[in-house]
Design a protein around this motif. Sequence first.
Motif, PDB file in Angstrom:
ATOM      1  N   ASN A 123       2.849   7.063   7.478  1.00 10.37           N
ATOM      2  CA  ASN A 123       1.821   6.702   8.348  1.00 10.37           C
ATOM      3  C   ASN A 123       1.792   6.881   9.696  1.00 10.37           C
ATOM      4  O   ASN A 123       2.759   7.784  10.249  1.00 10.37           O
ATOM      5  CB  ASN A 123       1.445   5.116   8.044  1.00 10.37           C
ATOM      6  CG  ASN A 123       2.415   4.300   8.430  1.00 10.37           C
ATOM      7  OD1 ASN A 123       3.542   4.786   9.360  1.00 10.37           O
ATOM      8  ND2 ASN A 123       2.738   3.062   8.324  1.00 10.37           N
ATOM      9  N   GLU A 124       0.820   6.443  10.378  1.00  6.42           N
ATOM     10  CA  GLU A 124       0.822   6.861  11.911  1.00  6.42           C
ATOM     11  C   GLU A 124       1.797   6.081  12.782  1.00  6.42           C
ATOM     12  O   GLU A 124       2.214   6.915  13.798  1.00  6.42           O
ATOM     13  CB  GLU A 124      -0.749   6.294  12.685  1.00  6.42           C
ATOM     14  CG  GLU A 124      -0.759   4.838  12.427  1.00  6.42           C
ATOM     15  CD  GLU A 124      -1.259   4.661  10.947  1.00  6.42           C
ATOM     16  OE1 GLU A 124      -1.735   3.100  10.927  1.00  6.42           O
ATOM     17  OE2 GLU A 124      -1.647   5.220  10.134  1.00  6.42           O
ATOM     18  N   THR A 125       2.442   5.309  12.288  1.00  2.88           N
ATOM     19  CA  THR A 125       3.659   4.681  12.796  1.00  2.88           C
ATOM     20  C   THR A 125       5.369   5.341  12.637  1.00  2.88           C
ATOM     21  O   THR A 125       6.023   5.064  13.037  1.00  2.88           O
ATOM     22  CB  THR A 125       3.671   3.213  12.905  1.00  2.88           C
ATOM     23  OG1 THR A 125       3.892   2.829  11.381  1.00  2.88           O
ATOM     24  CG2 THR A 125       2.545   2.375  13.082  1.00  2.88           C
ATOM     25  N   GLY A 126       5.031   6.227  11.483  1.00  4.94           N
ATOM     26  CA  GLY A 126       6.267   6.769  11.239  1.00  4.94           C
ATOM     27  C   GLY A 126       7.103   6.249   9.816  1.00  4.94           C
ATOM     28  O   GLY A 126       8.081   6.845   9.685  1.00  4.94           O
ATOM     29  N   SER A 127       6.311   5.191   9.437  1.00  3.08           N
ATOM     30  CA  SER A 127       7.020   4.528   8.044  1.00  3.08           C
ATOM     31  C   SER A 127       6.365   5.344   6.955  1.00  3.08           C
ATOM     32  O   SER A 127       5.310   5.537   6.605  1.00  3.08           O
ATOM     33  CB  SER A 127       6.272   3.059   7.974  1.00  3.08           C
ATOM     34  OG  SER A 127       6.788   2.335   9.062  1.00  3.08           O
ATOM     35  N   GLN A 128       7.432   5.518   6.019  1.00  2.00           N
ATOM     36  CA  GLN A 128       7.194   6.016   4.646  1.00  2.00           C
ATOM     37  C   GLN A 128       6.310   5.194   3.779  1.00  2.00           C
ATOM     38  O   GLN A 128       6.453   3.979   3.702  1.00  2.00           O
ATOM     39  CB  GLN A 128       8.608   6.315   3.869  1.00  2.00           C
ATOM     40  CG  GLN A 128       8.659   6.923   2.567  1.00  2.00           C
ATOM     41  CD  GLN A 128       7.939   8.320   3.053  1.00  2.00           C
ATOM     42  OE1 GLN A 128       6.984   8.668   2.333  1.00  2.00           O
ATOM     43  NE2 GLN A 128       8.646   9.271   3.807  1.00  2.00           N
ATOM     44  N   LEU A 129       5.577   5.885   3.047  1.00  2.00           N
ATOM     45  CA  LEU A 129       4.644   5.358   2.174  1.00  2.00           C
ATOM     46  C   LEU A 129       4.969   5.393   0.666  1.00  2.00           C
ATOM     47  O   LEU A 129       4.246   4.848  -0.243  1.00  2.00           O
ATOM     48  CB  LEU A 129       3.160   5.810   2.370  1.00  2.00           C
ATOM     49  CG  LEU A 129       2.310   5.273   3.852  1.00  2.00           C
ATOM     50  CD1 LEU A 129       1.172   6.104   4.034  1.00  2.00           C
ATOM     51  CD2 LEU A 129       2.299   3.781   3.805  1.00  2.00           C
ATOM     52  N   PHE A 130       5.753   6.437   0.550  1.00  2.00           N
ATOM     53  CA  PHE A 130       6.063   6.739  -0.898  1.00  2.00           C
ATOM     54  C   PHE A 130       6.622   5.393  -1.739  1.00  2.00           C
ATOM     55  O   PHE A 130       7.512   4.658  -1.148  1.00  2.00           O
ATOM     56  CB  PHE A 130       7.311   7.691  -0.924  1.00  2.00           C
ATOM     57  CG  PHE A 130       7.697   8.137  -2.327  1.00  2.00           C
ATOM     58  CD1 PHE A 130       6.832   8.615  -3.090  1.00  2.00           C
ATOM     59  CD2 PHE A 130       9.293   8.140  -2.645  1.00  2.00           C
ATOM     60  CE1 PHE A 130       6.971   8.956  -4.662  1.00  2.00           C
ATOM     61  CE2 PHE A 130       9.424   8.542  -4.063  1.00  2.00           C
ATOM     62  CZ  PHE A 130       8.481   8.845  -4.873  1.00  2.00           C
ATOM     63  N   VAL A 131       6.044   5.223  -2.903  1.00  2.00           N
ATOM     64  CA  VAL A 131       5.998   4.007  -3.504  1.00  2.00           C
ATOM     65  C   VAL A 131       7.568   3.576  -3.890  1.00  2.00           C
ATOM     66  O   VAL A 131       8.099   2.142  -3.651  1.00  2.00           O
ATOM     67  CB  VAL A 131       5.068   3.919  -4.853  1.00  2.00           C
ATOM     68  CG1 VAL A 131       5.611   5.026  -5.837  1.00  2.00           C
ATOM     69  CG2 VAL A 131       5.285   2.396  -5.628  1.00  2.00           C
TER      70      VAL A 131
ATOM     71  N   SER B  18       0.883  -1.240  -0.079  1.00  2.00           N
ATOM     72  CA  SER B  18       0.079  -0.027   0.007  1.00  2.00           C
ATOM     73  C   SER B  18       0.724   1.122   0.016  1.00  2.00           C
ATOM     74  O   SER B  18       1.883   1.470   0.925  1.00  2.00           O
ATOM     75  CB  SER B  18      -0.988  -0.081   1.225  1.00  2.00           C
ATOM     76  OG  SER B  18      -1.738   1.156   1.275  1.00  2.00           O
ATOM     77  N   CYS B  19       0.792   2.310  -0.840  1.00  3.00           N
ATOM     78  CA  CYS B  19       1.723   3.114  -1.436  1.00  3.00           C
ATOM     79  C   CYS B  19       1.074   4.674  -1.513  1.00  3.00           C
ATOM     80  O   CYS B  19      -0.162   4.484  -2.092  1.00  3.00           O
ATOM     81  CB  CYS B  19       2.621   2.928  -2.366  1.00  3.00           C
ATOM     82  SG  CYS B  19       3.270   1.043  -2.555  1.00  3.00           S
TER      83      CYS B  19
END
Length: 255
Positions: free
Chosen positions: A182-190, A174-175
Amino acid sequence: MIAPNNPSAGVYTSEIVIPERSTTTAVSTGVIVTAATRGPVMQRTFLGDKGDLRSIFGPKVPKLTKALNCAEHFLKESNSMFVTRVARNARYSGVLIRTVSNFASTIKLSAGIVDPTVVGMAEADIMLIYADNPGKWADDVYVVMYPDTTDVDGHQFILEVYEGKTSVPAERYSCTSFYKKNETGSQLFVDDVVNSRSTRIKVRSNQNHFVFGSNPTPLLINAIIGGPYDSSTGRYNGQLFGGTDGDPITTGDLI
């Protein structure tokens, strides 16, 4: 330690007690430079067992991978080997994702990719998806992409990666098309998500897509796209295309 023992007068014996000694096992490290159907090119790759060998460098192929067969036998006796794949002029499979009439679409490449980092993109191109490493193996990979309906912000999309004829994705992400955590601080950029986790594909997004001029947080994957090659229509859909195994290696490649 010497323990004296006197069974009778004038007779002396002794017992030598030797403590338990540790035993060291000699470990051999193998090194092979060879052709292979997949795997990193011109990189020394460490292998700990024969499972690593097949998952990274592909299945047995007569005449092409004899050296890998030798490596497999070696790894039955050892757990340390370095393999370097040589693949002169091999090309990457890929598929282009582009905005067409305001909706995301897949575009078949005209040929395999020599260097994915320098492929030019037009302002309507969303991203280039290409194989993790060059070779014809990746022509058996396809992607499916669609908006993530569980994302309340409407920013995220799903990217599924399939290999072979299975209907179950080998990888799923999911990107977003832009930098977002996200809410945990992880990057979502594909690019960050896929390129750090996938063993099958890499992504190179176009940060100059024309939509960014009016919307810095767009959902560029705004339709269901991709899927396997359709032989009835000749459409490649989300099937990667253009991979080649390169030229046969010579003695000069191994020195």
